[in-house]
Write an enzyme that holds these catalytic residues in place. Structure first.
Site: not given
Ligand code: CMP
Length: 140
Positions: A9, A49, A57, A85, A91, A102, A112, A115, A126
């Site tokens: 990212k 997304y 968010f 994963r 996350t 992470r 973070n 992905h 994807e």
């Molecule tokens: P990702 O694996 O890219 O998939 C969805 C993304 O949404 C996740 O990583 C986070 O970066 C973001 N995300 C998920 N939950 C939250 C949250 N509660 N607040 C902010 N960002 C979030």
């Protein structure tokens, strides 16, 4: 062997972590089948997304994902979705296990670092979102 889809990212790219993350991917015996850099527009990030559109968010997420360059990858390994994963961790980096990507590189829940697809079905979607068949090298 199966495929998953990964993103390094904008936070990780901007912080100079691309090389270290790719090195870890190789160390952990993933085969890189596709790799390119992209600068998403907010519209592209919103489409990617789409499943999160109703989440609070969503707008922060798509603004952040379009704030700079990302690296998108197609990774192959046995049980690739789960293996990736596990390697990236939770996350929220505060909940991520030691030595996960992470835990090492993420700043917070939004920034973070990486992905990973959450299922083989989503991995396929994807991958198709960012890559054509010609971009993916399966025999090298
Ligand atoms: P990702 O694996 O890219 O998939 C969805 C993304 O949404 C996740 O990583 C986070 O970066 C973001 N995300 C998920 N939950 C939250 C949250 N509660 N607040 C902010 N960002 C979030």
């Amino acid at each position: 062997m199966s495929l998953t889809f990964a993103i390094i990212k904008p936070d990780a790219v901007a912080n100079g972590h691309t090389g270290k993350i790719i090195d870890r991917i190789i160390q952990e015996k993933f085969i890189i089948r596709g790799l390119k850099q992209v600068k998403m527009t907010q519209t592209v990030a919103e489409a990617f997304y789409e499943v999160h559109r109703e989440r609070p968010f969503f707008s922060d997420l798509t603004r952040f994902m379009s704030s700079g360059k990302s690296i998108v990858l197609v990774l192959e390994k046995e049980n690739a979705v789960n293996a990736w994963r596990e390697l990236i961790g939770a996350t929220n980096p505060l909940q991520a296990d030691a030595n996960t990507i992470r835990k090492l590189f993420a700043e917070n829940m939004s920034k973070n670092a990486v992905h990973g697809s959450d299922s083989a079905e989503n991995a396929q979607k994807e991958i198709a979102f960012f890559f054509t068949n010609q971009d993916i090298i399966t025999n090298g």
